[in-house]
Every structure is written in C-alpha cells, then in structure tokens.
Design a protein around this motif. Structure first.
Motif, PDB file in Angstrom:
ATOM      1  N   PHE A   1       0.817  -1.212   0.000  1.00 55.49           N
ATOM      2  CA  PHE A   1       0.000   0.000   0.000  1.00 55.49           C
ATOM      3  C   PHE A   1       0.853   1.265   0.000  1.00 55.49           C
ATOM      4  O   PHE A   1       0.426   2.315   0.473  1.00 55.49           O
ATOM      5  CB  PHE A   1      -0.964  -0.038   1.189  1.00 55.49           C
ATOM      6  CG  PHE A   1      -1.932  -1.185   1.081  1.00 55.49           C
ATOM      7  CD1 PHE A   1      -3.056  -1.079   0.276  1.00 55.49           C
ATOM      8  CD2 PHE A   1      -1.682  -2.387   1.726  1.00 55.49           C
ATOM      9  CE1 PHE A   1      -3.941  -2.146   0.143  1.00 55.49           C
ATOM     10  CE2 PHE A   1      -2.553  -3.459   1.592  1.00 55.49           C
ATOM     11  CZ  PHE A   1      -3.688  -3.343   0.801  1.00 55.49           C
ATOM     12  N   GLN A   2       2.053   1.162  -0.560  1.00 51.30           N
ATOM     13  CA  GLN A   2       2.968   2.302  -0.641  1.00 51.30           C
ATOM     14  C   GLN A   2       2.354   3.427  -1.475  1.00 51.30           C
ATOM     15  O   GLN A   2       2.519   4.591  -1.168  1.00 51.30           O
ATOM     16  CB  GLN A   2       4.294   1.836  -1.251  1.00 51.30           C
ATOM     17  CG  GLN A   2       5.343   2.906  -1.376  1.00 51.30           C
ATOM     18  CD  GLN A   2       6.682   2.351  -1.836  1.00 51.30           C
ATOM     19  OE1 GLN A   2       6.861   1.140  -1.960  1.00 51.30           O
ATOM     20  NE2 GLN A   2       7.625   3.224  -2.087  1.00 51.30           N
ATOM     21  N   TRP A   3       1.670   3.067  -2.548  1.00 50.88           N
ATOM     22  CA  TRP A   3       1.028   4.047  -3.420  1.00 50.88           C
ATOM     23  C   TRP A   3      -0.468   3.818  -3.401  1.00 50.88           C
ATOM     24  O   TRP A   3      -0.937   2.728  -3.089  1.00 50.88           O
ATOM     25  CB  TRP A   3       1.552   3.919  -4.848  1.00 50.88           C
ATOM     26  CG  TRP A   3       2.991   4.303  -5.014  1.00 50.88           C
ATOM     27  CD1 TRP A   3       3.811   4.898  -4.092  1.00 50.88           C
ATOM     28  CD2 TRP A   3       3.786   4.126  -6.181  1.00 50.88           C
ATOM     29  NE1 TRP A   3       5.064   5.098  -4.617  1.00 50.88           N
ATOM     30  CE2 TRP A   3       5.077   4.631  -5.896  1.00 50.88           C
ATOM     31  CE3 TRP A   3       3.534   3.601  -7.431  1.00 50.88           C
ATOM     32  CZ2 TRP A   3       6.099   4.618  -6.838  1.00 50.88           C
ATOM     33  CZ3 TRP A   3       4.549   3.583  -8.365  1.00 50.88           C
ATOM     34  CH2 TRP A   3       5.823   4.093  -8.068  1.00 50.88           C
TER      35      TRP A   3
ATOM     36  N   LEU B   1       8.210   5.468   7.784  1.00 50.54           N
ATOM     37  CA  LEU B   1       8.289   6.829   7.247  1.00 50.54           C
ATOM     38  C   LEU B   1       7.123   7.633   7.808  1.00 50.54           C
ATOM     39  O   LEU B   1       5.967   7.191   7.720  1.00 50.54           O
ATOM     40  CB  LEU B   1       8.247   6.825   5.722  1.00 50.54           C
ATOM     41  CG  LEU B   1       9.455   6.231   5.008  1.00 50.54           C
ATOM     42  CD1 LEU B   1       9.209   6.118   3.511  1.00 50.54           C
ATOM     43  CD2 LEU B   1      10.706   7.045   5.289  1.00 50.54           C
ATOM     44  N   GLN B   2       7.421   8.793   8.367  1.00 46.22           N
ATOM     45  CA  GLN B   2       6.405   9.611   9.017  1.00 46.22           C
ATOM     46  C   GLN B   2       5.231   9.898   8.090  1.00 46.22           C
ATOM     47  O   GLN B   2       4.085   9.876   8.511  1.00 46.22           O
ATOM     48  CB  GLN B   2       7.027  10.915   9.515  1.00 46.22           C
ATOM     49  CG  GLN B   2       6.054  11.802  10.252  1.00 46.22           C
ATOM     50  CD  GLN B   2       6.704  13.066  10.772  1.00 46.22           C
ATOM     51  OE1 GLN B   2       7.889  13.283  10.603  1.00 46.22           O
ATOM     52  NE2 GLN B   2       5.922  13.907  11.406  1.00 46.22           N
ATOM     53  N   PHE B   3       5.513  10.151   6.810  1.00 41.17           N
ATOM     54  CA  PHE B   3       4.446  10.525   5.890  1.00 41.17           C
ATOM     55  C   PHE B   3       3.682   9.308   5.333  1.00 41.17           C
ATOM     56  O   PHE B   3       2.733   9.485   4.577  1.00 41.17           O
ATOM     57  CB  PHE B   3       4.985  11.410   4.753  1.00 41.17           C
ATOM     58  CG  PHE B   3       5.878  10.692   3.781  1.00 41.17           C
ATOM     59  CD1 PHE B   3       5.386  10.165   2.601  1.00 41.17           C
ATOM     60  CD2 PHE B   3       7.237  10.566   4.048  1.00 41.17           C
ATOM     61  CE1 PHE B   3       6.220   9.516   1.707  1.00 41.17           C
ATOM     62  CE2 PHE B   3       8.078   9.926   3.159  1.00 41.17           C
ATOM     63  CZ  PHE B   3       7.566   9.390   1.991  1.00 41.17           C
ATOM     64  N   ARG B   4       4.101   8.094   5.705  1.00 38.83           N
ATOM     65  CA  ARG B   4       3.393   6.868   5.306  1.00 38.83           C
ATOM     66  C   ARG B   4       3.189   5.993   6.544  1.00 38.83           C
ATOM     67  O   ARG B   4       3.763   4.905   6.661  1.00 38.83           O
ATOM     68  CB  ARG B   4       4.186   6.108   4.239  1.00 38.83           C
ATOM     69  CG  ARG B   4       4.447   6.873   2.958  1.00 38.83           C
ATOM     70  CD  ARG B   4       3.209   7.276   2.212  1.00 38.83           C
ATOM     71  NE  ARG B   4       2.553   6.090   1.693  1.00 38.83           N
ATOM     72  CZ  ARG B   4       1.290   6.050   1.322  1.00 38.83           C
ATOM     73  NH1 ARG B   4       0.553   7.120   1.409  1.00 38.83           N
ATOM     74  NH2 ARG B   4       0.755   4.952   0.876  1.00 38.83           N
ATOM     75  N   PRO B   5       2.403   6.481   7.518  1.00 35.13           N
ATOM     76  CA  PRO B   5       2.253   5.758   8.781  1.00 35.13           C
ATOM     77  C   PRO B   5       1.686   4.351   8.591  1.00 35.13           C
ATOM     78  O   PRO B   5       0.857   4.114   7.714  1.00 35.13           O
ATOM     79  CB  PRO B   5       1.288   6.643   9.582  1.00 35.13           C
ATOM     80  CG  PRO B   5       0.623   7.533   8.594  1.00 35.13           C
ATOM     81  CD  PRO B   5       1.564   7.673   7.438  1.00 35.13           C
TER      82      PRO B   5
ATOM     83  N   ASN C   1       8.920  -0.525  -0.130  1.00 38.74           N
ATOM     84  CA  ASN C   1       7.934  -1.084   0.791  1.00 38.74           C
ATOM     85  C   ASN C   1       8.302  -2.525   1.111  1.00 38.74           C
ATOM     86  O   ASN C   1       8.760  -3.268   0.234  1.00 38.74           O
ATOM     87  CB  ASN C   1       6.542  -1.009   0.160  1.00 38.74           C
ATOM     88  CG  ASN C   1       5.453  -1.446   1.098  1.00 38.74           C
ATOM     89  OD1 ASN C   1       5.225  -2.637   1.282  1.00 38.74           O
ATOM     90  ND2 ASN C   1       4.791  -0.490   1.708  1.00 38.74           N
ATOM     91  N   SER C   2       8.099  -2.915   2.352  1.00 40.01           N
ATOM     92  CA  SER C   2       8.468  -4.276   2.773  1.00 40.01           C
ATOM     93  C   SER C   2       7.681  -5.351   2.034  1.00 40.01           C
ATOM     94  O   SER C   2       8.080  -6.519   2.031  1.00 40.01           O
ATOM     95  CB  SER C   2       8.268  -4.429   4.286  1.00 40.01           C
ATOM     96  OG  SER C   2       6.902  -4.223   4.619  1.00 40.01           O
TER      97      SER C   2
END
Length: 167
Positions: free
Chosen positions: A31-33, A151-155, A128-129
C-alpha cells in the motif's frame, strides 16, 4: 531501450503506468502508493527539477524513476549517515506490459550514471516491505540491505533501506 529525461508530454503515459500498477501493488499487500500518490503534480515537479527519467521502448514509456538526492530523515534509523550526499531513486515504476524487459534495471543503472556525473559515491533507495520485485532487484545490482524503517508521511507501513557505494 532508451533512458532519457522525461518531458511534460510524457506525463499522461506515466500516469497510465501508475493507474495500472497501483491495483496490482495493493493486491500484493503493498500500500505504498494509492489513487492520490504519486500524482501528476509530483511528476511535473520532478520534471521541472530535471530529475525524472523514463525508459522508452520503441516510443512507448515502459518505466519511470525520479533520480534525486532526497533522503528521508528516517534513513538514519537504518544506520545511514544522511549528512552524506547520495543519489536516491524514488517513484520507480514499470508498466506491467513491459515487465521482464529490464526497464527497472536500466533506470537504476541510470541513477548510477547520474551519481558518477555528479561525483557522488553513494546511492540509497527504499522500498515497501511488501515489494518483492525490488527486494530481489536491488541486491542483484550490488545494493546491500541496511535496515527496516517507518516513514512519518506513510504511517503504518514498513520500508527497507538499501545502499550502494560506487568508485
């Protein structure tokens, strides 16, 4: 295959790639994008900054990558010294219709060439993992795994950091 700087005329084809791969990524648990990122504005800013590259195969955009020096502060959580200048590919994407043709590898190699042109010895990248394709690709290209970060912007998501040093 030609690797070249992207132009504004390439943005519709780039966005078409994004629209194709986001559902595939999400189906794999990545769900990175999503539907809002990356978007046209992000790619237009990359072009304006002179940092967006495309893999062009017979006049069709097969892949895209922003080749930047943008390191996230969280890279330090993986033991990386973010005060060191590094080339950092972001937004690497390959059209599913062109998978297996070497577009991602060619774009990553262009990042190395950009590092050499700028006399920068370090390349860093995160993924992304859940992105198994990049986790297989990066070590093949000589990147070493450095650690897992948030990453703070991708909690709520976990990212893996990789680094490569070039001569």
């Amino acid at each position: 295959m030609q690797i070249r700087k992207a132009t504004l005329a390439d943005v519709p084809a780039i966005m078409n790639i994004i629209k194709k791969i986001v559902p595939l990524m999400q189906a794999d648990g990545n769900f990175q994008w999503n539907e809002t990122y990356p978007n046209t504005e992000v790619f237009e800013k990359d072009i304006a900054a002179g940092q967006l590259w495309v893999a062009d195969i017979d006049g069709q955009i097969a892949g895209v990558s922003a080749i930047t020096t943008e390191q996230y502060p969280e890279y330090a959580d993986a033991g990386l010294d973010i005060t060191e200048e590094a080339i950092v590919p972001h937004r690497v994407a390959v059209d599913p219709d062109f998978r297996g043709m070497g577009a991602a590898k060619a774009l990553m190699l262009e990042a190395e060439e950009e590092a050499k042109r700028r006399h920068i010895k370090i390349l860093r990248v995160d993924t992304n993992s859940q992105n198994k394709a990049t986790q297989a690709l990066f070590p093949k290209l000589g990147y070493r795994f450095c650690g897992s970060i948030g990453l703070q912007f991708r909690p709520g998501l976990s990212f893996l950091c990789y680094e490569k040093t070039i001569a």
